[in-house]
Design a protein around this motif. Sequence first.
Motif, short mmCIF file in Angstrom:
data_model
loop_
_atom_site.label_atom_id
_atom_site.label_comp_id
_atom_site.label_asym_id
_atom_site.label_seq_id
_atom_site.Cartn_x
_atom_site.Cartn_y
_atom_site.Cartn_z
N SER A 1 27.24 -1.89 73.85
CA SER A 1 26.36 -3.15 74.13
C SER A 1 25.11 -2.84 73.63
O SER A 1 24.54 -1.60 73.89
N LEU A 2 24.49 -3.86 73.39
CA LEU A 2 22.85 -3.65 72.93
C LEU A 2 22.21 -5.09 72.98
O LEU A 2 22.70 -6.25 73.33
N LYS A 3 20.79 -5.10 72.56
CA LYS A 3 20.21 -6.45 72.69
C LYS A 3 20.32 -6.81 71.01
O LYS A 3 20.27 -5.78 70.14
N TRP A 4 20.03 -8.10 70.66
CA TRP A 4 20.02 -8.28 69.23
C TRP A 4 19.37 -9.57 68.99
O TRP A 4 19.09 -10.60 70.17
N ARG A 5 18.92 -9.83 67.98
CA ARG A 5 18.05 -11.05 67.46
C ARG A 5 18.16 -11.23 66.18
O ARG A 5 17.91 -10.13 65.20
N SER B 1 30.92 17.05 95.06
CA SER B 1 31.31 16.19 93.69
C SER B 1 31.11 14.60 94.25
O SER B 1 30.66 13.77 93.63
N VAL B 2 31.69 14.44 95.60
CA VAL B 2 31.47 12.98 95.79
C VAL B 2 30.02 12.54 96.13
O VAL B 2 29.46 11.55 95.55
N HIS B 3 29.31 13.59 96.92
CA HIS B 3 27.70 13.21 96.76
C HIS B 3 27.06 13.17 95.45
O HIS B 3 26.34 12.08 95.25
N TRP B 4 27.49 13.98 94.63
CA TRP B 4 26.93 14.06 93.29
C TRP B 4 27.07 12.67 92.51
O TRP B 4 26.32 12.07 91.88
N ALA B 5 28.30 12.19 92.41
CA ALA B 5 28.76 10.89 91.65
C ALA B 5 28.45 9.77 92.42
O ALA B 5 28.99 8.84 91.58
N ARG B 6 28.14 9.55 93.53
CA ARG B 6 28.00 8.40 94.54
C ARG B 6 27.14 7.15 93.33
O ARG B 6 26.19 7.60 92.74
N ALA B 7 27.50 6.17 93.42
CA ALA B 7 26.82 5.02 92.74
C ALA B 7 25.27 4.93 93.27
O ALA B 7 25.20 4.60 94.33
N THR B 8 24.68 4.64 92.33
CA THR B 8 23.09 4.27 93.02
C THR B 8 22.78 3.11 92.21
O THR B 8 21.75 2.48 92.62
N VAL B 9 23.44 2.71 91.18
CA VAL B 9 22.94 1.18 90.41
C VAL B 9 24.23 0.62 90.40
O VAL B 9 25.50 1.21 90.53
N ARG B 10 24.23 -0.70 90.22
CA ARG B 10 25.46 -1.54 89.59
C ARG B 10 24.89 -2.39 88.60
O ARG B 10 24.24 -3.47 88.72
N ILE B 11 25.02 -2.09 87.23
CA ILE B 11 24.44 -2.84 86.38
C ILE B 11 25.65 -3.30 85.26
O ILE B 11 26.33 -2.62 84.51
N PRO B 12 25.58 -4.72 85.30
CA PRO B 12 26.86 -5.27 84.59
C PRO B 12 26.72 -5.14 83.16
O PRO B 12 25.53 -5.30 82.80
N ASP B 13 27.61 -5.28 82.46
CA ASP B 13 27.49 -5.27 80.92
C ASP B 13 26.91 -6.62 80.36
O ASP B 13 27.34 -7.72 80.81
N THR B 14 26.15 -6.38 79.49
CA THR B 14 25.60 -7.68 78.86
C THR B 14 25.18 -7.24 77.48
O THR B 14 24.90 -6.00 77.17
N CYS B 15 25.10 -8.36 76.61
CA CYS B 15 24.86 -7.84 75.32
C CYS B 15 23.79 -9.23 74.76
O CYS B 15 24.36 -10.05 73.91
N PRO B 16 22.72 -9.02 75.38
CA PRO B 16 21.67 -10.41 75.13
C PRO B 16 21.03 -10.65 73.76
O PRO B 16 20.75 -9.70 73.13
N ASN B 17 21.00 -12.07 73.22
CA ASN B 17 20.05 -12.18 72.50
C ASN B 17 18.68 -12.29 72.82
O ASN B 17 18.53 -13.22 74.01
N SER B 18 17.85 -11.67 72.37
CA SER B 18 16.81 -11.20 72.90
C SER B 18 15.42 -11.80 72.14
O SER B 18 15.26 -11.33 71.01
N PRO B 19 14.37 -12.42 72.69
CA PRO B 19 13.50 -13.24 71.91
C PRO B 19 12.56 -12.05 71.68
O PRO B 19 12.42 -10.93 72.48
N ALA B 20 11.77 -12.16 70.54
CA ALA B 20 10.61 -11.22 70.14
C ALA B 20 9.45 -11.06 71.26
O ALA B 20 9.41 -12.15 71.79
N LEU B 21 9.29 -10.00 71.40
CA LEU B 21 7.95 -9.54 72.13
C LEU B 21 6.60 -9.52 71.70
O LEU B 21 5.68 -9.59 72.23
N GLU B 22 6.58 -9.41 70.20
CA GLU B 22 5.67 -9.43 69.45
C GLU B 22 5.71 -10.43 68.18
O GLU B 22 6.90 -10.91 68.09
N PRO B 23 4.44 -10.79 67.80
CA PRO B 23 4.76 -11.98 66.65
C PRO B 23 5.76 -11.52 65.54
O PRO B 23 5.48 -10.30 65.10
N LEU B 24 6.50 -12.27 64.94
CA LEU B 24 7.25 -12.16 63.95
C LEU B 24 6.87 -12.58 62.66
O LEU B 24 5.87 -13.64 62.43
N PRO B 25 7.16 -11.88 61.49
CA PRO B 25 6.86 -12.55 60.20
C PRO B 25 7.55 -13.83 59.91
O PRO B 25 8.38 -14.22 60.72
#
Lengths: 256, 256, 256, 256
Positions: free
Chosen positions: C119-123, D218-242
């Motif tokens: 996955s990735l961001k897109w626009r 290995s259990v200590h090393w592999a332990r989950a520290t985050v839970r980040i669901p999959d997304t593939c977002p349409n992302s608005p521009a952060l800078e002015p576009l042409p």
Amino acid sequence: MTSPINVIVWGEYRHEKRNPKVAELYPDGMHETIAAFLRKDTALSVGTATLDEPEHGLTEAVLKKTDVLIWWGHMAHGDVQDAIVERVKKRVLEGMGLVVLHSGHYAKIFKSLLGTTCSLKWREASDKERIWNILPSHPITQGIGDYFEIPAEEMYGEPFGIPAPDELLFISWFTGGEVFRSGATWYRGNGRIFYFRPGHETYPTYHQAEVQKVITNSVHWARATVRIPDTCPNSPALEPLPDDPEAHLRSKIGHK
Amino acid sequence: MTSPINVIVWGEYRHEKRNPKVAELYPDGMHETIAAFLRKDTALSVGTATLDEPEHGLTEAVLKKTDVLIWWGHMAHGDVQDAIVERVKKRVLEGMGLVVLHSGHYAKIFKSLLGTTCSLKWREASDKERIWNILPSHPITQGIGDYFEIPAEEMYGEPFGIPAPDELLFISWFTGGEVFRSGATWYRGNGRIFYFRPGHETYPTYHQAEVQKVITNSVHWARATVRIPDTCPNSPALEPLPDDPEAHLRSKIGHK
Amino acid sequence: MTSPINVIVWGEYRHEKRNPKVAELYPDGMHETIAAFLRKDTALSVGTATLDEPEHGLTEAVLKKTDVLIWWGHMAHGDVQDAIVERVKKRVLEGMGLVVLHSGHYAKIFKSLLGTTCSLKWREASDKERIWNILPSHPITQGIGDYFEIPAEEMYGEPFGIPAPDELLFISWFTGGEVFRSGATWYRGNGRIFYFRPGHETYPTYHQAEVQKVITNSVHWARATVRIPDTCPNSPALEPLPDDPEAHLRSKIGHK
Amino acid sequence: MTSPINVIVWGEYRHEKRNPKVAELYPDGMHETIAAFLRKDTALSVGTATLDEPEHGLTEAVLKKTDVLIWWGHMAHGDVQDAIVERVKKRVLEGMGLVVLHSGHYAKIFKSLLGTTCSLKWREASDKERIWNILPSHPITQGIGDYFEIPAEEMYGEPFGIPAPDELLFISWFTGGEVFRSGATWYRGNGRIFYFRPGHETYPTYHQAEVQKVITNSVHWARATVRIPDTCPNSPALEPLPDDPEAHLRSKIGHK
């Protein structure tokens, strides 16, 4: 109770004495600003060292008890004594962590551990830098969102003359059109190395919360957990060997 | 028609003069044995150089036209001049290939490019070495089957103090019970580095067909295809920059 | 004389039939545009295949003789049959090269070989894309300077849900403020995979010289040099084993 | 006070019911032996799950609260439902740790995450296995010396059909003459994967202290520290576009 992580913040501490702009931003030196925000983390025990101290403040005794060394240098890389560089390198390979900041990409210790040119493109023109977090599960990127911005910074651009990082954490976008691998790790010997790009002396970068967060995280990540001296041992066989009728002919010259 | 690959085989050439056993195996020096089998490959143009020649045979002129340098050294690593090491390193980072053999793991040029201790376990006891091919698709392993054996060799054992290889090609099994990463590559700057373990001076290793095949393959793989000098340029912006009202305050000290 | 590299350009070929804008840019389909520029390279023998052909044009016979497969898909990833994906994957792991373009980041074959979300961001907003060459010694980046620009493209942004690339070749800068690892390689089994970001269907990207150069280079780099079928053999010992008095008790269930 | 690491030990649990030799070694199943030694670590909260439970014991609710999943399977890989494999994979990519043991190299979940054949050589002949620690600074190898031995085990030999590990921790030496990368890690998505070779069902391997130490580490090393669901977002521009005069022509088909 866990013992604290011993951190030394090493600062070249020359720009601050010569350039009023830098002195205004970092009146006690950049190293003291960095040490001050690290001291807010009660798990850390933080000292400093600077170029113009005897042995650059990095005596055997100091390094022996240091878990993580942070390095900022720029105009005086050449004044760092080779023997001290070797001493620091030995400690990193034994297990000490090393966090190299900004213009430290050209520090002797960084070049010596990586083995490459460490060259890059640069421009002092107050670009905005947007630092993208490309490894959100890494300990160093915790608490940083998708990205953060530094309003004005020196630009560093690719290609960056480094070995492929073991982990690439941050990539920077610059107003002027460049990109840069601005946060990366390398495992060398038993030590961990983190390079973090921001921090030109004429900007208030080390006063910015996100930059402080990344550096603090990196100290935890890089902390020494082992100390393994270098050896190259002659090792007896663990299993029966074949007969060796010519053993007496073997070279006795040039053994390690 | 393609131009030939220019290869220099560098030999320390000291053991051969002092140890009759070594002289018997390699009467003209190990470097000449290696050069001789490489010369059977008509795509290669092969020269040699040795420690006791002026500038160790590695003048600027020689290196300038060299595509791949092969390095064997052991008892006299310390006699290699630092300035020549820097010269070779510069050429590797510009794009020249480097093939480091056996005890060359402790050569200054290898340690300088990798940045680590390069230490290992060792034993001179005529172990049998079985070299397993773990990357059968790699150009260097072509023509080598699942494994090949060297009837008697010095043992090198793990841990080997190297950065994680970019590609791990061979792992050795030794009679006495050890294992070793005996063929590995690193990409450094614009150059390619291959380390290949076999070749203790008191054994006829470089007369063995499989060893010759691997080294010949590695020369083709490591050949220089670019020559990119080191630069660290001040780069003008490619996109419009924000106003910089404080530009006149910027440091003029310590520029790269 | 060397035999030609057999290339198949696989195109989904649906956008071109539905969207007049795309049809105008690529009247015979994107795959034919790509095939056409590859055919200018006399070392290549280039065919095409599309989704709506029987077996998507990727029969056993076709794949057997294919050295490099190029993949462009977008709106119909789900219509690619799982059995064909497995067939292609098997060939890649045996040694065939795979070049995945743009929206192919979500193709079943790419996700299956990499194992991650991809996955990735897109626009879609016609950002300018500046593609920085960060590995100037790599065969795929030859003939490309420090960077090149695509005047208008879909934006893809980090984080990109891929395993760390084996080689990172390009990083993109986008007008809108994002960065992206836009050229990367992975070695999987005996095959080589290259992902190259540019190529949204509503832009003339595949008519641009630099893009054509990168794709042509990548075909040479990814070409199959081995074909190694998958095996998991029961292997007799090469050295004497200890006695095994309990051998008769061993499980006969569940052998591979 | 830190919350415990939630571990699920998944066992196929079939050999134990069919083969008296296995039942004698692991009367309650291999998973219970593994769970038992893990429970000695008070930082861990350990449960089990097996193939013949509903949903193989890996319901959404169970996985949601699992930090590390340990996997042992052999004769019945094919009986694991694809939907459950996808569910586990999704959790690993979100951040859950996965420890795969021995014949689990052919488990659907392992092959799916790595994308390669995962094939190897094998022999059931009670070789002695000597496991060399090649990364003594890694959290998983702490408390293990230079090496440890397993008196009798199934042999696994190279080449092992895996992507190059992100970290190579152990290499095994076998009496019969083979070597194997027997401990390796991969970072995939936000999760950590560790493969550990030992553990054929007809040997008492999981009763051995060093093996238990490595798995616990290995259990200590592999332990989950985050839970980040999959997304593939349409992302608005952060800078002015042409300006984009052709925006109305853009494809509206095939958006992610």
